[in-house]
Design an enzyme around this catalytic site. Structure first.
Site, PDB file in Angstrom:
ATOM      1  CB  SER A 154      -0.909   0.021   1.223  1.00 20.00           C
ATOM      2  OG  SER A 154      -1.673  -1.150   1.301  1.00 20.00           O
TER       3      SER A 154
HETATM    4  N1  SAH Z   1      -0.595  -4.133   3.920  1.00 19.91           N
HETATM    5  C1  SAH Z   1      -0.087  -4.816   2.768  1.00 19.91           C
HETATM    6  C2  SAH Z   1      -1.095  -4.720   1.661  1.00 19.91           C
HETATM    7  C3  SAH Z   1      -1.128  -5.912   0.825  1.00 19.91           C
HETATM    8  S1  SAH Z   1      -2.356  -5.874  -0.445  1.00 19.91           S
HETATM    9  C4  SAH Z   1       1.221  -4.186   2.359  1.00 19.91           C
HETATM   10  O1  SAH Z   1       1.340  -2.965   2.540  1.00 19.91           O
HETATM   11  O2  SAH Z   1       2.084  -4.874   1.836  1.00 19.91           O
HETATM   12  C5  SAH Z   1      -3.624  -6.858   0.244  1.00 19.91           C
HETATM   13  C6  SAH Z   1      -3.286  -8.287   0.514  1.00 19.91           C
HETATM   14  O3  SAH Z   1      -4.507  -8.931   0.936  1.00 19.91           O
HETATM   15  C7  SAH Z   1      -2.774  -9.098  -0.666  1.00 19.91           C
HETATM   16  O4  SAH Z   1      -1.516  -9.618  -0.369  1.00 19.91           O
HETATM   17  C8  SAH Z   1      -3.820 -10.211  -0.839  1.00 19.91           C
HETATM   18  O5  SAH Z   1      -3.261 -11.461  -1.212  1.00 19.91           O
HETATM   19  C9  SAH Z   1      -4.423 -10.277   0.548  1.00 19.91           C
HETATM   20  N2  SAH Z   1      -5.757 -10.855   0.631  1.00 19.91           N
HETATM   21  C10 SAH Z   1      -6.830 -10.691  -0.167  1.00 19.91           C
HETATM   22  N3  SAH Z   1      -7.887 -11.396   0.279  1.00 19.91           N
HETATM   23  C11 SAH Z   1      -7.467 -12.043   1.409  1.00 19.91           C
HETATM   24  C12 SAH Z   1      -8.093 -12.915   2.340  1.00 19.91           C
HETATM   25  N4  SAH Z   1      -9.367 -13.300   2.221  1.00 19.91           N
HETATM   26  N5  SAH Z   1      -7.341 -13.391   3.362  1.00 19.91           N
HETATM   27  C13 SAH Z   1      -6.050 -13.020   3.526  1.00 19.91           C
HETATM   28  N6  SAH Z   1      -5.409 -12.185   2.677  1.00 19.91           N
HETATM   29  C14 SAH Z   1      -6.109 -11.697   1.644  1.00 19.91           C
END
Ligand code: SAH
Length: 214
Positions: free
Chosen positions: A64
Protein backbone atom coordinates in the site's frame (compact mmCIF):
# COMPACT_ATOMS: atom_id res chain seq x y z
CA UNK A 1 22.08 2.60 -2.85
CA UNK A 2 23.38 2.97 0.74
CA UNK A 3 21.32 2.50 3.92
CA UNK A 4 21.92 6.22 4.61
CA UNK A 5 20.33 7.07 1.24
CA UNK A 6 17.27 5.00 2.10
CA UNK A 7 17.09 6.67 5.51
CA UNK A 8 17.14 10.13 3.92
CA UNK A 9 14.36 9.06 1.53
CA UNK A 10 12.35 7.68 4.45
CA UNK A 11 12.61 10.89 6.48
CA UNK A 12 11.58 12.87 3.39
CA UNK A 13 8.61 10.53 2.91
CA UNK A 14 7.41 11.25 6.45
CA UNK A 15 7.83 15.02 6.05
CA UNK A 16 6.32 15.46 2.61
CA UNK A 17 3.72 12.68 2.37
CA UNK A 18 2.59 11.95 5.91
CA UNK A 19 3.05 14.76 8.46
CA UNK A 20 -0.06 16.99 8.46
CA UNK A 21 -1.47 15.24 5.36
CA UNK A 22 -2.13 11.78 6.87
CA UNK A 23 -1.71 12.20 10.63
CA UNK A 24 -0.21 14.28 13.42
CA UNK A 25 0.26 11.23 15.65
CA UNK A 26 3.92 11.63 16.71
CA UNK A 27 4.41 7.99 17.70
CA UNK A 28 3.10 6.76 14.37
CA UNK A 29 5.26 9.22 12.42
CA UNK A 30 8.30 8.19 14.50
CA UNK A 31 7.57 4.52 13.75
CA UNK A 32 7.35 5.20 10.01
CA UNK A 33 10.69 7.04 10.25
CA UNK A 34 12.40 3.84 11.38
CA UNK A 35 10.71 0.91 9.59
CA UNK A 36 12.87 0.20 6.50
CA UNK A 37 10.17 0.03 3.83
CA UNK A 38 12.76 -0.77 1.12
CA UNK A 39 13.38 -4.15 2.80
CA UNK A 40 9.76 -5.15 2.05
CA UNK A 41 9.68 -4.46 -1.70
CA UNK A 42 11.16 -6.50 -4.58
CA UNK A 43 14.79 -5.60 -5.42
CA UNK A 44 13.84 -4.25 -8.85
CA UNK A 45 11.68 -1.49 -7.34
CA UNK A 46 13.67 -0.72 -4.19
CA UNK A 47 14.59 2.73 -5.46
CA UNK A 48 10.83 3.54 -5.47
CA UNK A 49 10.17 2.19 -1.98
CA UNK A 50 9.53 5.64 -0.50
CA UNK A 51 7.46 7.04 -3.39
CA UNK A 52 3.91 8.29 -2.94
CA UNK A 53 2.14 5.30 -4.54
CA UNK A 54 1.57 1.55 -4.15
CA UNK A 55 4.08 -0.88 -5.71
CA UNK A 56 3.67 -4.37 -7.18
CA UNK A 57 4.99 -7.14 -4.88
CA UNK A 58 4.11 -10.17 -7.06
CA UNK A 59 1.12 -12.55 -7.16
CA UNK A 60 -0.91 -9.61 -8.54
CA UNK A 61 -0.72 -7.83 -5.17
CA UNK A 62 0.63 -4.47 -3.99
CA UNK A 63 2.31 -2.85 -1.00
CA UNK A 64 0.00 0.00 0.00
CA UNK A 65 0.91 3.67 -0.52
CA UNK A 66 2.70 5.01 2.61
CA UNK A 67 -0.04 7.64 3.02
CA UNK A 68 -2.70 4.92 3.18
CA UNK A 69 -0.70 2.90 5.75
CA UNK A 70 -0.40 6.02 7.93
CA UNK A 71 -4.06 6.96 7.58
CA UNK A 72 -5.36 3.46 8.34
CA UNK A 73 -3.05 3.11 11.34
CA UNK A 74 -4.02 6.53 12.71
CA UNK A 75 -7.72 5.54 12.53
CA UNK A 76 -6.98 2.48 14.71
CA UNK A 77 -5.89 4.78 17.60
CA UNK A 78 -3.55 2.11 18.97
CA UNK A 79 -2.51 1.79 22.59
CA UNK A 80 0.70 -0.08 23.58
CA UNK A 81 -1.29 -2.95 25.09
CA UNK A 82 -3.65 -3.43 22.11
CA UNK A 83 -4.05 -6.77 20.33
CA UNK A 84 -4.37 -6.17 16.59
CA UNK A 85 -5.62 -8.30 13.69
CA UNK A 86 -4.43 -7.47 10.16
CA UNK A 87 -6.05 -9.03 7.09
CA UNK A 88 -3.77 -9.04 4.02
CA UNK A 89 -0.17 -9.23 5.26
CA UNK A 90 1.13 -8.66 1.71
CA UNK A 91 4.73 -7.49 2.03
CA UNK A 92 4.58 -7.36 5.85
CA UNK A 93 5.45 -3.64 5.89
CA UNK A 94 2.24 -2.54 7.60
CA UNK A 95 2.63 -5.45 10.04
CA UNK A 96 6.04 -4.02 11.02
CA UNK A 97 4.57 -0.53 11.52
CA UNK A 98 1.73 -1.92 13.65
CA UNK A 99 4.02 -4.16 15.73
CA UNK A 100 5.89 -1.11 17.04
CA UNK A 101 2.71 0.58 18.23
CA UNK A 102 0.77 -2.20 19.96
CA UNK A 103 1.22 -5.30 22.11
CA UNK A 104 0.74 -8.02 19.51
CA UNK A 105 -0.30 -8.39 15.85
CA UNK A 106 -1.92 -11.41 14.21
CA UNK A 107 -1.66 -11.02 10.42
CA UNK A 108 -3.35 -13.26 7.85
CA UNK A 109 -2.41 -13.61 4.15
CA UNK A 110 -3.87 -16.02 1.58
CA UNK A 111 -0.78 -16.22 -0.69
CA UNK A 112 1.80 -18.59 0.89
CA UNK A 113 4.76 -17.00 -0.93
CA UNK A 114 3.91 -13.51 0.32
CA UNK A 115 3.32 -14.77 3.85
CA UNK A 116 6.70 -16.56 3.89
CA UNK A 117 8.53 -13.53 2.49
CA UNK A 118 6.88 -11.24 5.03
CA UNK A 119 7.88 -13.62 7.80
CA UNK A 120 11.51 -13.56 6.64
CA UNK A 121 11.55 -9.73 6.60
CA UNK A 122 10.01 -9.45 10.07
CA UNK A 123 12.45 -12.03 11.49
CA UNK A 124 15.38 -10.15 9.96
CA UNK A 125 14.18 -6.95 11.65
CA UNK A 126 13.84 -8.89 14.94
CA UNK A 127 10.13 -8.15 15.22
CA UNK A 128 8.87 -10.80 17.63
CA UNK A 129 5.34 -9.63 18.52
CA UNK A 130 3.72 -10.53 15.17
CA UNK A 131 2.19 -13.93 14.34
CA UNK A 132 1.60 -14.66 10.65
CA UNK A 133 -0.95 -17.15 9.31
CA UNK A 134 -1.66 -18.31 5.76
CA UNK A 135 -5.46 -18.60 5.53
CA UNK A 136 -8.69 -16.88 4.42
CA UNK A 137 -8.56 -13.74 6.55
CA UNK A 138 -12.13 -12.70 5.70
CA UNK A 139 -13.13 -15.05 8.52
CA UNK A 140 -10.68 -13.44 10.95
CA UNK A 141 -9.05 -15.50 13.68
CA UNK A 142 -11.82 -16.68 16.03
CA UNK A 143 -9.32 -18.64 18.15
CA UNK A 144 -7.41 -15.45 19.08
CA UNK A 145 -10.40 -13.05 19.18
CA UNK A 146 -11.38 -10.54 20.44
CA UNK A 147 -9.09 -7.81 19.09
CA UNK A 148 -8.83 -4.15 20.08
CA UNK A 149 -8.19 -3.16 16.48
CA UNK A 150 -8.65 -4.83 13.09
CA UNK A 151 -7.30 -3.53 9.78
CA UNK A 152 -8.28 -4.94 6.39
CA UNK A 153 -5.85 -4.13 3.57
CA UNK A 154 -8.12 -5.35 0.75
CA UNK A 155 -11.39 -4.01 -0.67
CA UNK A 156 -14.57 -5.75 0.46
CA UNK A 157 -18.23 -5.61 -0.68
CA UNK A 158 -19.18 -5.01 2.98
CA UNK A 159 -17.49 -4.98 6.37
CA UNK A 160 -16.97 -8.74 6.81
CA UNK A 161 -19.42 -9.74 9.57
CA UNK A 162 -17.00 -12.33 10.99
CA UNK A 163 -14.50 -9.52 11.59
CA UNK A 164 -16.82 -7.04 13.32
CA UNK A 165 -17.85 -9.90 15.64
CA UNK A 166 -14.20 -10.25 16.70
CA UNK A 167 -13.87 -6.70 18.11
CA UNK A 168 -13.65 -5.88 21.82
CA UNK A 169 -16.12 -3.32 23.17
CA UNK A 170 -14.66 0.02 22.07
CA UNK A 171 -12.58 -1.78 19.40
CA UNK A 172 -11.93 -0.18 16.00
CA UNK A 173 -12.04 -1.82 12.55
CA UNK A 174 -10.76 -0.12 9.39
CA UNK A 175 -11.80 -1.57 6.03
CA UNK A 176 -12.11 -0.37 2.41
CA UNK A 177 -15.74 -1.07 1.38
CA UNK A 178 -17.20 -0.71 -2.10
CA UNK A 179 -17.07 -2.45 -5.47
CA UNK A 180 -14.08 -4.14 -7.09
CA UNK A 181 -12.86 -0.91 -8.72
CA UNK A 182 -13.20 1.66 -5.94
CA UNK A 183 -13.94 1.73 -2.26
CA UNK A 184 -14.49 4.10 0.65
CA UNK A 185 -12.27 3.74 3.70
CA UNK A 186 -14.61 3.02 6.62
CA UNK A 187 -13.83 2.94 10.33
CA UNK A 188 -16.31 1.21 12.61
CA UNK A 189 -16.14 1.28 16.38
CA UNK A 190 -17.97 -1.23 18.53
CA UNK A 191 -20.02 0.48 21.23
CA UNK A 192 -21.98 -1.97 23.36
CA UNK A 193 -24.39 -3.85 21.08
CA UNK A 194 -23.94 -1.45 18.15
CA UNK A 195 -21.34 0.12 15.86
CA UNK A 196 -20.52 3.73 15.02
CA UNK A 197 -19.35 4.04 11.40
CA UNK A 198 -17.32 6.90 9.94
CA UNK A 199 -16.30 7.29 6.30
CA UNK A 200 -12.88 8.74 5.47
CA UNK A 201 -11.60 8.76 1.92
CA UNK A 202 -12.15 7.15 -1.49
CA UNK A 203 -9.49 4.49 -2.10
CA UNK A 204 -8.49 1.66 -4.44
CA UNK A 205 -7.41 -1.69 -2.96
CA UNK A 206 -6.96 -5.18 -4.41
CA UNK A 207 -10.07 -7.29 -3.71
CA UNK A 208 -10.58 -9.18 -0.45
CA UNK A 209 -11.00 -12.70 -1.84
CA UNK A 210 -12.72 -15.21 0.41
CA UNK A 211 -15.81 -16.48 2.12
CA UNK A 212 -16.77 -13.11 3.59
CA UNK A 213 -15.20 -11.10 0.73
CA UNK A 214 -15.62 -11.34 -3.09
N1 SAH B 1 -0.59 -4.13 3.92
C1 SAH B 1 -0.09 -4.82 2.77
C2 SAH B 1 -1.09 -4.72 1.66
C3 SAH B 1 -1.13 -5.91 0.82
S1 SAH B 1 -2.36 -5.87 -0.44
C4 SAH B 1 1.22 -4.19 2.36
O1 SAH B 1 1.34 -2.97 2.54
O2 SAH B 1 2.08 -4.87 1.84
C5 SAH B 1 -3.62 -6.86 0.24
C6 SAH B 1 -3.29 -8.29 0.51
O3 SAH B 1 -4.51 -8.93 0.94
C7 SAH B 1 -2.77 -9.10 -0.67
O4 SAH B 1 -1.52 -9.62 -0.37
C8 SAH B 1 -3.82 -10.21 -0.84
O5 SAH B 1 -3.26 -11.46 -1.21
C9 SAH B 1 -4.42 -10.28 0.55
N2 SAH B 1 -5.76 -10.86 0.63
C10 SAH B 1 -6.83 -10.69 -0.17
N3 SAH B 1 -7.89 -11.40 0.28
C11 SAH B 1 -7.47 -12.04 1.41
C12 SAH B 1 -8.09 -12.91 2.34
N4 SAH B 1 -9.37 -13.30 2.22
N5 SAH B 1 -7.34 -13.39 3.36
C13 SAH B 1 -6.05 -13.02 3.53
N6 SAH B 1 -5.41 -12.19 2.68
C14 SAH B 1 -6.11 -11.70 1.64
Amino acid sequence: MLESDYRAMRLAMVETQLRKRATEDQQLLARMEVVPRHCFVPHAVRHQAYADHPLAIGDGQTISQPYMVALMTALLQLKPSDRVLEIGTGSGYHTAVLAGLCGHVVSIERHPRLSEQARACLTQLRITNATLHCADGSLGDPASAPFDAIVVAAGSPRVPPALSRQLTDGGRLVCPVGDRKQQELLCIQKKGDGFVTTSHTPCIFVPLVGKDGW
